[in-house]
Each structure stands twice: as structure tokens, then as C-alpha cells.
Write an enzyme that holds these catalytic residues in place. Structure first.
Site: not given
Length: 294
Positions: A44-45, A107, A133, A138, A161, A204
């Protein structure tokens, strides 16, 4: 199996938004020199949702090449289409990544059975150890503990995660998986210390982008159950844990890396550069953590 501090690596970009490949390699070496235990490429980052498939592949490949087997590389391979998640994971395997990190589909909001079948298909198609994850803030898609337990029975699904920040829920899962080889990693820096002290295996981390040595030391202490040392380091890092989320990730951490001289002021729309009103807040957090002098 990985334990410790796994950086959710930001992808350096030029002001134009073009990926800065030399800066990415320098950033990898910054982590190799400062004790980071594993690198997550294109998580993501790393802004993979704004990249083309070719760019996404190239980020993973570049990190694998620069690491050159010195620490594990975890490739971010999540997608909201199962077929795309499988394709990304297969590519990660081809270029030599050690693990893949696969986020809950975003989504489209699958059911728990849909999540189970999605990750089962990824595990069967990837030929690479899969770390689940869960980041419902999000994705609007929440992987329940009961579904994690079902998925933990699949051979090459090896960890989770957990970015919910819900320690009660984490404690339940840690207890129910006691004695298992399945690994549980925090994905929420502010609660990661307590997560590891109650039996988690690592973090993480976004904070590790700017404070890799301290995050490594924190994780070593917490995983070993050294409460005093872990809390001492965590207290110093807490302003970073909180203020690197002052605007949506990776906005603050990319500003911080620019402030430290590791990256140009580059980010891709729809993300924008850190609002000026927060510059002093993030800068002060870097100072309190001992990352910069002034």
C-alpha cells in the site's frame, strides 16, 4: 519464517510522478544497512494502485535485484480481481520474491466465502508463500478471524498482516493459533508493540521507512517479550506512529523521506503532497525519534 520489522517500502518518485529508480535502490540499501528484517515492495505504501502493471512488476524486480538475497522480499500482489492477484503473485515468484502480500479485494466487498475462495485461488495459483492482508479501513472488506483460521489450513498461506489496530481481536486470533506455524504480523504501528508483546511475530511498518534501526530494535525486544525495552523504544517512536497517518498514507511518509533527503517531492494523483500546515508536526516527530537533528 520472517519475524521482526518489515518495512512497507515507499516508492520514491520524481516531482513529475515518474518512478525514481536510482533513489529506490538507495532506499533499499538504507534498509539493508539499518537492520530492517524484510522489505515489502509495492505494498500500500508503495502506491501500486497508481502504477501500470509494468511499473508494478518493475518495482518488485528492482527491489529483489538490489536486495540480492540478503533479506526476504515480500511482494505486494493484491488486487480486487482474483485473476490479477494470481498474475501478480506468479510474476513475483518468477523474479525471485520470497513471499507475496495479498490484500483483501477492495471496493467490490466480497462475502467471507468470497474472501476464502479468493485467497484459496491465489494460494493455488501463486506457487509462492502468501501473507494475507486485512485492512478494512481501506478496502471496506474485513477478513474475520474465523475465515483466517480456515485459510491458515492451506499449506502455502503462511501468515496475516492485521492492520485493524484491534488488539482484542488480535489476542483472540493469537490464542486460537497457538502452536501453529502460521505467523501474525501487525500492520498498525501505533498498536504493534502491544500486538507483538501478546504473541505476534512482527510488524509490517510504515514508521520503518524513516526509522528502520529503531523499528528493528523495537520488534526484536517485543517479540522476545522484553516489555521494558520495547515500551521505551515505542514511546520515542509514538509521534511517528501517529503523525505518519496525519493524512492518508503514504503522503506523510513521502514528505518525511524528502525531508531526510532520500526522495524527491514526488507522489501520484489522487494523492497530493503533504499539506503545509502539517509540515512542522511531521518534522517534530522525526526530531523526537532522533531521525533528524532539526
Amino acid at each position: 519464517m520472517i519475524t521482526g520489522s518489515m518495512v512497507a517500502l515507499a516508492t520514491p518518485m520524481k516531482v513529475s510522478g515518474e518512478i525514481d529508480w536510482p533513489a529506490l535502490r538507495r532506499l533499499v540499501n538504507f534498509h539493508l544497512e539499518n537492520g530492517t528484517d524484510a522489505i515489502v515492495a509495492a505494498g500500500t505504501t508503495g502506491e501500486p494502485t497508481t502504477m501500470s502493471f509494468a511499473e508494478h512488476f518493475d518495482v518488485i524486480r528492482t527491489v529483489v535485484e538490489e536486495v540480492a538475497g540478503r533479506i526476504p522480499v515480500i511482494a505486494g500482489t493484491g488486487a480486487n480481481a482474483t485473476s490479477e492477484a494470481v498474475e501478480l503473485a506468479r510474476y513475483a515468484k518468477e523474479v525471485g520474491a520470497d513471499y507475496c502480500l495479498s490484500v483483501c479485494p477492495y471496493y467490490n466487498k466480497p462475502t467471507q466465502e468470497g474472501l476464502y475462495q479468493h485467497f484459496k485461488a491465489v494460494a493455488e495459483g501463486a506457487n509462492l508463500p502468501v501473507i494475507l492482508y486485512n485492512v478494512p479501513g481501506r478496502t471496506c472488506s474485513d477478513l474475520y478471524n474465523e475465515t483466517v483460521l480456515r485459510l491458515a489450513e492451506i499449506d502455502n498461506i503462511i501468515g496475516l498482516k492485521d492492520a485493524t489496530g484491534n488488539l482484542e481481536r488480535a489476542e483472540d486470533l493469537i490464542g486460537r493459533l497457538e502452536g501453529s506455524d502460521f505467523k501474525l504480523y501487525s500492520g498498525d504501528d501505533a498498536t504493534a508493540c502491544d500486538f507483538m508483546l501478546m504473541g505476534g511475530h512482527g510488524d509490517i511498518s510504515v514508521t520503518a521507512n524513516v526509522a528502520p534501526k529503531a523499528m528493528h530494535e523495537l520488534c526484536v525486544a517485543a517479540v522476545a517479550g522484553d516489555t521494558e525495552t520495547a515500551h521505551s523504544i515505542n514511546t520515542r517512536l509514538m509521534p511517528l506512529h501517529t503523525n505518519l497517518g496525519i493524512e492518508s498514507n503514504p503522503i506523510p511518509v513521502k514528505w518525511a523521506l524528502n525531508r531526510m533527503g532520500y526522495a524527491e517531492a514526488g507522489i501520484r494523483l489522487p494523492m497530493t503532497w503533504l499539506s503545509e500546515k502539517y509540515h512542522s508536526t511531521v518534522s517534530e516527530a522525526l526530531q523526537l525519534a532522533g531521525v533528524i537533528d532539526d
